[in-house]
Scaffold this motif. Structure first.
Motif, PDB file in Angstrom:
ATOM      1  N   SER A   7       0.848  -1.189   0.000  1.00 15.46           N
ATOM      2  CA  SER A   7       0.000   0.000   0.000  1.00 15.46           C
ATOM      3  C   SER A   7       0.881   1.236   0.000  1.00 15.46           C
ATOM      4  O   SER A   7       2.114   1.148   0.016  1.00 15.46           O
ATOM      5  CB  SER A   7      -0.918  -0.017   1.217  1.00 15.46           C
ATOM      6  OG  SER A   7      -0.153   0.097   2.398  1.00 15.46           O
ATOM      7  N   GLU A  11       3.060  -0.863   3.734  1.00 17.40           N
ATOM      8  CA  GLU A  11       2.649  -2.084   4.419  1.00 17.40           C
ATOM      9  C   GLU A  11       1.760  -2.905   3.501  1.00 17.40           C
ATOM     10  O   GLU A  11       1.106  -2.380   2.613  1.00 17.40           O
ATOM     11  CB  GLU A  11       1.866  -1.736   5.684  1.00 17.40           C
ATOM     12  CG  GLU A  11       2.662  -0.942   6.693  1.00 17.40           C
ATOM     13  CD  GLU A  11       1.787  -0.550   7.882  1.00 17.40           C
ATOM     14  OE1 GLU A  11       0.602  -0.927   7.920  1.00 17.40           O
ATOM     15  OE2 GLU A  11       2.298   0.131   8.762  1.00 17.40           O
ATOM     16  N   GLU A  12       1.733  -4.183   3.743  1.00 16.15           N
ATOM     17  CA  GLU A  12       0.823  -5.040   2.990  1.00 16.15           C
ATOM     18  C   GLU A  12      -0.601  -4.789   3.475  1.00 16.15           C
ATOM     19  O   GLU A  12      -0.817  -4.457   4.635  1.00 16.15           O
ATOM     20  CB  GLU A  12       1.200  -6.510   3.189  1.00 16.15           C
ATOM     21  CG  GLU A  12       2.489  -6.900   2.498  1.00 16.15           C
ATOM     22  CD  GLU A  12       2.700  -8.396   2.539  1.00 16.15           C
ATOM     23  OE1 GLU A  12       1.700  -9.142   2.580  1.00 16.15           O
ATOM     24  OE2 GLU A  12       3.860  -8.807   2.539  1.00 16.15           O
ATOM     25  N   PRO A  13      -1.600  -4.915   2.588  1.00 13.93           N
ATOM     26  CA  PRO A  13      -2.985  -4.720   3.020  1.00 13.93           C
ATOM     27  C   PRO A  13      -3.354  -5.729   4.102  1.00 13.93           C
ATOM     28  O   PRO A  13      -2.930  -6.874   4.061  1.00 13.93           O
ATOM     29  CB  PRO A  13      -3.804  -4.964   1.754  1.00 13.93           C
ATOM     30  CG  PRO A  13      -2.832  -5.006   0.629  1.00 13.93           C
ATOM     31  CD  PRO A  13      -1.476  -5.236   1.189  1.00 13.93           C
ATOM     32  N   LYS A  14      -4.146  -5.265   5.069  1.00 14.13           N
ATOM     33  CA  LYS A  14      -4.558  -6.134   6.172  1.00 14.13           C
ATOM     34  C   LYS A  14      -5.661  -7.076   5.703  1.00 14.13           C
ATOM     35  O   LYS A  14      -6.442  -6.767   4.818  1.00 14.13           O
ATOM     36  CB  LYS A  14      -5.069  -5.296   7.340  1.00 14.13           C
ATOM     37  CG  LYS A  14      -3.987  -4.450   7.961  1.00 14.13           C
ATOM     38  CD  LYS A  14      -4.510  -3.731   9.163  1.00 14.13           C
ATOM     39  CE  LYS A  14      -3.402  -2.926   9.808  1.00 14.13           C
ATOM     40  NZ  LYS A  14      -3.822  -2.287  11.039  1.00 14.13           N
ATOM     41  N   SER A  15      -5.734  -8.232   6.345  1.00 19.74           N
ATOM     42  CA  SER A  15      -6.784  -9.189   6.014  1.00 19.74           C
ATOM     43  C   SER A  15      -8.087  -8.763   6.698  1.00 19.74           C
ATOM     44  O   SER A  15      -8.091  -7.933   7.608  1.00 19.74           O
ATOM     45  CB  SER A  15      -6.385 -10.590   6.465  1.00 19.74           C
ATOM     46  OG  SER A  15      -6.393 -10.646   7.878  1.00 19.74           O
ATOM     47  N   TRP A  16      -9.210  -9.350   6.279  1.00 27.68           N
ATOM     48  CA  TRP A  16     -10.501  -9.037   6.884  1.00 27.68           C
ATOM     49  C   TRP A  16     -10.505  -9.384   8.368  1.00 27.68           C
ATOM     50  O   TRP A  16     -11.138  -8.709   9.172  1.00 27.68           O
ATOM     51  CB  TRP A  16     -11.614  -9.806   6.169  1.00 27.68           C
ATOM     52  CG  TRP A  16     -11.963  -9.201   4.839  1.00 27.68           C
ATOM     53  CD1 TRP A  16     -11.597  -9.673   3.624  1.00 27.68           C
ATOM     54  CD2 TRP A  16     -12.708  -8.011   4.616  1.00 27.68           C
ATOM     55  NE1 TRP A  16     -12.075  -8.847   2.647  1.00 27.68           N
ATOM     56  CE2 TRP A  16     -12.773  -7.814   3.228  1.00 27.68           C
ATOM     57  CE3 TRP A  16     -13.329  -7.093   5.448  1.00 27.68           C
ATOM     58  CZ2 TRP A  16     -13.437  -6.745   2.657  1.00 27.68           C
ATOM     59  CZ3 TRP A  16     -14.000  -6.030   4.869  1.00 27.68           C
ATOM     60  CH2 TRP A  16     -14.043  -5.858   3.500  1.00 27.68           C
ATOM     61  N   ASP A  17      -9.802 -10.440   8.757  1.00 31.21           N
ATOM     62  CA  ASP A  17      -9.746 -10.834  10.165  1.00 31.21           C
ATOM     63  C   ASP A  17      -9.095  -9.771  11.022  1.00 31.21           C
ATOM     64  O   ASP A  17      -9.440  -9.591  12.188  1.00 31.21           O
ATOM     65  CB  ASP A  17      -8.987 -12.151  10.327  1.00 31.21           C
ATOM     66  CG  ASP A  17      -9.721 -13.324   9.690  1.00 31.21           C
ATOM     67  OD1 ASP A  17     -10.953 -13.215   9.523  1.00 31.21           O
ATOM     68  OD2 ASP A  17      -9.060 -14.328   9.369  1.00 31.21           O
ATOM     69  N   GLU A  18      -8.145  -9.060  10.480  1.00 31.23           N
ATOM     70  CA  GLU A  18      -7.452  -8.008  11.228  1.00 31.23           C
ATOM     71  C   GLU A  18      -8.235  -6.704  11.244  1.00 31.23           C
ATOM     72  O   GLU A  18      -8.062  -5.882  12.134  1.00 31.23           O
ATOM     73  CB  GLU A  18      -6.072  -7.772  10.637  1.00 31.23           C
ATOM     74  CG  GLU A  18      -5.141  -8.959  10.777  1.00 31.23           C
ATOM     75  CD  GLU A  18      -3.833  -8.760  10.023  1.00 31.23           C
ATOM     76  OE1 GLU A  18      -3.691  -7.757   9.315  1.00 31.23           O
ATOM     77  OE2 GLU A  18      -2.955  -9.633  10.146  1.00 31.23           O
ATOM     78  N   LEU A  19      -9.097  -6.487  10.254  1.00 36.58           N
ATOM     79  CA  LEU A  19      -9.837  -5.236  10.162  1.00 36.58           C
ATOM     80  C   LEU A  19     -11.096  -5.209  11.022  1.00 36.58           C
ATOM     81  O   LEU A  19     -11.517  -4.154  11.488  1.00 36.58           O
ATOM     82  CB  LEU A  19     -10.223  -4.969   8.702  1.00 36.58           C
ATOM     83  CG  LEU A  19      -9.058  -4.675   7.759  1.00 36.58           C
ATOM     84  CD1 LEU A  19      -9.561  -4.573   6.330  1.00 36.58           C
ATOM     85  CD2 LEU A  19      -8.362  -3.402   8.167  1.00 36.58           C
ATOM     86  N   TYR A  20     -11.732  -6.365  11.220  1.00 34.30           N
ATOM     87  CA  TYR A  20     -13.003  -6.411  11.934  1.00 34.30           C
ATOM     88  C   TYR A  20     -12.976  -7.443  13.041  1.00 34.30           C
ATOM     89  O   TYR A  20     -12.358  -8.480  12.919  1.00 34.30           O
ATOM     90  CB  TYR A  20     -14.155  -6.757  10.963  1.00 34.30           C
ATOM     91  CG  TYR A  20     -14.354  -5.685   9.935  1.00 34.30           C
ATOM     92  CD1 TYR A  20     -15.104  -4.562  10.227  1.00 34.30           C
ATOM     93  CD2 TYR A  20     -13.778  -5.801   8.679  1.00 34.30           C
ATOM     94  CE1 TYR A  20     -15.282  -3.570   9.294  1.00 34.30           C
ATOM     95  CE2 TYR A  20     -13.954  -4.805   7.731  1.00 34.30           C
ATOM     96  CZ  TYR A  20     -14.716  -3.697   8.041  1.00 34.30           C
ATOM     97  OH  TYR A  20     -14.887  -2.721   7.122  1.00 34.30           O
ATOM     98  N   ASN A  21     -13.718  -7.112  14.118  1.00 30.60           N
ATOM     99  CA  ASN A  21     -13.882  -8.032  15.233  1.00 30.60           C
ATOM    100  C   ASN A  21     -15.380  -8.237  15.446  1.00 30.60           C
ATOM    101  O   ASN A  21     -16.086  -7.296  15.774  1.00 30.60           O
ATOM    102  CB  ASN A  21     -13.230  -7.452  16.491  1.00 30.60           C
ATOM    103  CG  ASN A  21     -13.365  -8.388  17.666  1.00 30.60           C
ATOM    104  OD1 ASN A  21     -13.699  -9.547  17.512  1.00 30.60           O
ATOM    105  ND2 ASN A  21     -13.097  -7.873  18.848  1.00 30.60           N
TER     106      ASN A  21
END
Length: 100
Positions: A7, A11-21
């Motif tokens: 990006s 940094e590499e784009p974050k995965s969906w697991d890291e973006l939302y809880n």
């Protein structure tokens, strides 16, 4: 962006697991058990509160089944609290009065 590219911040784009809880555990659960005995309704209410304190509350409820019931008795054994509630009395279209 192509797969595997960096990006703008490097940094590499974050995965969906890291973006939302997502939390699927409910914060409150209510269980009510009712039994009609000789013109009265006897009930046990169990209330479980998950967040933030993990508490539970039990109530014993007794009220008459008559259409013009004027009272309801509630006992909370954990707090040794006894309440006698009157029938709701309409004051205005949107306001009711209840004596405890």
């Amino acid at each position: 962006m192509e797969e595997g590219s960096l990006s703008q911040s490097g940094e590499e784009p974050k995965s969906w697991d890291e973006l939302y809880n997502v939390n699927l555990m409910p914060s409150e659960i209510f269980l009510k058990f009712r039994k009609e005995i000789e013109g009265y309704r006897v009930g046990v209410n169990l209330e479980f509160y998950n967040a933030p304190y993990n508490e539970y509350l039990a109530k014993l409820v007794l009220k008459p089944l008559a259409p013009e019931r004027r009272w309801k008795f509630i006992y909370e054994p954990l707090h040794h609290e006894v309440r006698l509630l009157s029938k709701k009395i309409p004051v205005t279209k949107f306001l009711n009065l209840q004596l405890v």
